[in-house]
Design an enzyme around this catalytic site. Structure first.
Site, mmCIF file in Angstrom:
data_model
loop_
_atom_site.group_PDB
_atom_site.id
_atom_site.type_symbol
_atom_site.label_atom_id
_atom_site.label_comp_id
_atom_site.label_asym_id
_atom_site.label_seq_id
_atom_site.Cartn_x
_atom_site.Cartn_y
_atom_site.Cartn_z
ATOM 1 N N ASP A 33 0.873 -1.165 0.000
ATOM 2 C CA ASP A 33 0.000 0.000 0.000
ATOM 3 C C ASP A 33 0.917 1.223 0.000
ATOM 4 O OD1 ASP A 33 -2.374 1.589 0.288
ATOM 5 O OD2 ASP A 33 -1.935 1.756 2.417
ATOM 6 N N ASP A 35 -0.068 5.071 1.023
ATOM 7 C CA ASP A 35 -0.246 6.035 2.107
ATOM 8 C C ASP A 35 -0.179 5.352 3.467
ATOM 9 O OD1 ASP A 35 -0.744 8.063 0.183
ATOM 10 O OD2 ASP A 35 -2.818 7.412 0.019
ATOM 11 N N ARG A 80 -11.726 7.159 -2.960
ATOM 12 C CA ARG A 80 -12.145 8.452 -2.410
ATOM 13 C C ARG A 80 -13.663 8.582 -2.267
ATOM 14 N NH1 ARG A 80 -10.611 12.675 -6.387
ATOM 15 N NH2 ARG A 80 -8.590 11.671 -6.109
ATOM 16 N N ASN A 157 -4.002 9.683 -6.508
ATOM 17 C CA ASN A 157 -2.784 10.489 -6.517
ATOM 18 C C ASN A 157 -1.522 9.646 -6.396
ATOM 19 O OD1 ASN A 157 -4.114 13.245 -6.316
ATOM 20 N ND2 ASN A 157 -4.899 12.316 -4.456
#
Length: 282
Positions: A33, A35, A80, A157
């Protein structure tokens, strides 16, 4: 003084000896992953979400107020818009989904998500980002050993963050929010994204390692058939990560750099993922 029986002594000794860490050098591949695992962008995401949801909750009179616990329970690790919908649903709030090109001021799921993304992008470009030192060192070690590496992130992002952190070249594939939208992959905790990552990297999940810091991500990797799921506890909580599917929980990936560190793992199951004898590492 009461004496402990032999059986009790054995149990105490076993409880005091933690299980070994998996050896990532024996894995067929490793999928990370982004973040909170490779970069501290989870903190940037948390701040951006708080700014947006504090405003939304205040203007709409939503209670109870938004909290960090909401981030971990409803947003962390998800795509998101799914995160927006999940959080609002937790407050019995339903609004139109909208479209991905909704302006940030639109009062839709997509509009709120795009509002958050604008806040995140502004922070990222203004402050920059650097990888966690321990994560970078492990990635360098695995890359030098020829282990295929990939990134599985719900963030749209991801490519920008990897480039800003200077680590994009280490990863053969990136399955992110953009790919998930294009290929209609379900959000974590569904297996879709980690399954797609394993296929793209050309590895068998049962012989590979997934690394996650979110419960939704750990559940996704477990559902995708990864026998070894390393949970990185950056605030989610070791018990929560284990309950979601992590087979071993660590505080930082630097533990994999120390040969003796396999005695410091907090693990329910630390089955190693051996590398295939015919693996190509070129």
């Amino acid at each position: 003084m009461a004496r402990r029986g032999a059986g009790t002594l054995v149990l105490l000794l076993e409880a005091a000896v933690p299980e070994a860490l998996p050896d990532p050098l024996r894995a067929e591949g490793v999928l990370f992953d982004l973040d909170g695992v490779l970069t501290p962008t989870a903190e940037v995401h948390m701040r951006a979400w708080k700014v947006v949801f504090d405003d939304v909750f205040e203007r709409w009179g939503i209670t109870p107020p938004y909290s960090d616990a909401d981030y971990f329970d409803y947003v962390d690790g998800k795509k998101r818009y799914d995160g927006v919908a999940s959080l609002l649903r937790s407050r019995n709030v339903e609004i139109p989904w909208g479209a991905v090109d909704d302006p940030p001021e639109a009062e839709t799921i997509c509009g709120i998500g795009n509002r958050k993304n604008a806040a995140f992008a502004e922070s990222l470009r203004g402050e920059g980002i650097a990888p966690f030192p321990g994560s970078l060192a492990l990635v360098e070690k695995l890359s030098a050993a020829g282990i295929p590496l990939g990134v599985v992130s719900s963030s749209k992002n991801a490519e920008e963050v990897l480039a800003a952190a200077g680590i994009r070249s280490f990863f053969r594939i990136v399955v992110d929010g953009v790919v998930a939208e294009r290929e209609n992959l379900a959000s974590k905790p569904a297996a879709d994204m980690f399954s797609a990552g394993a296929v793209a990297l050309g590895v068998d999940p049962a012989r590979s390692i997934a690394v996650e810091d979110a419960t939704s991500g750990a559940a996704s990797a477990a559902a995708a058939g990864f026998a070894t799921v390393v949970g990185v506890d950056r605030g989610t909580g070791a018990d929560a990560l284990r309950a979601a599917g992590a087979t071993v929980v660590v505080d930082d990936l630097d533990v994999f750099l120390d040969p003796a560190a396999d005695e410091s793992a907090s693990s329910d199951s630390a089955a190693q993922a051996p590398r295939s004898d015919n693996e190509e590492t070129a």
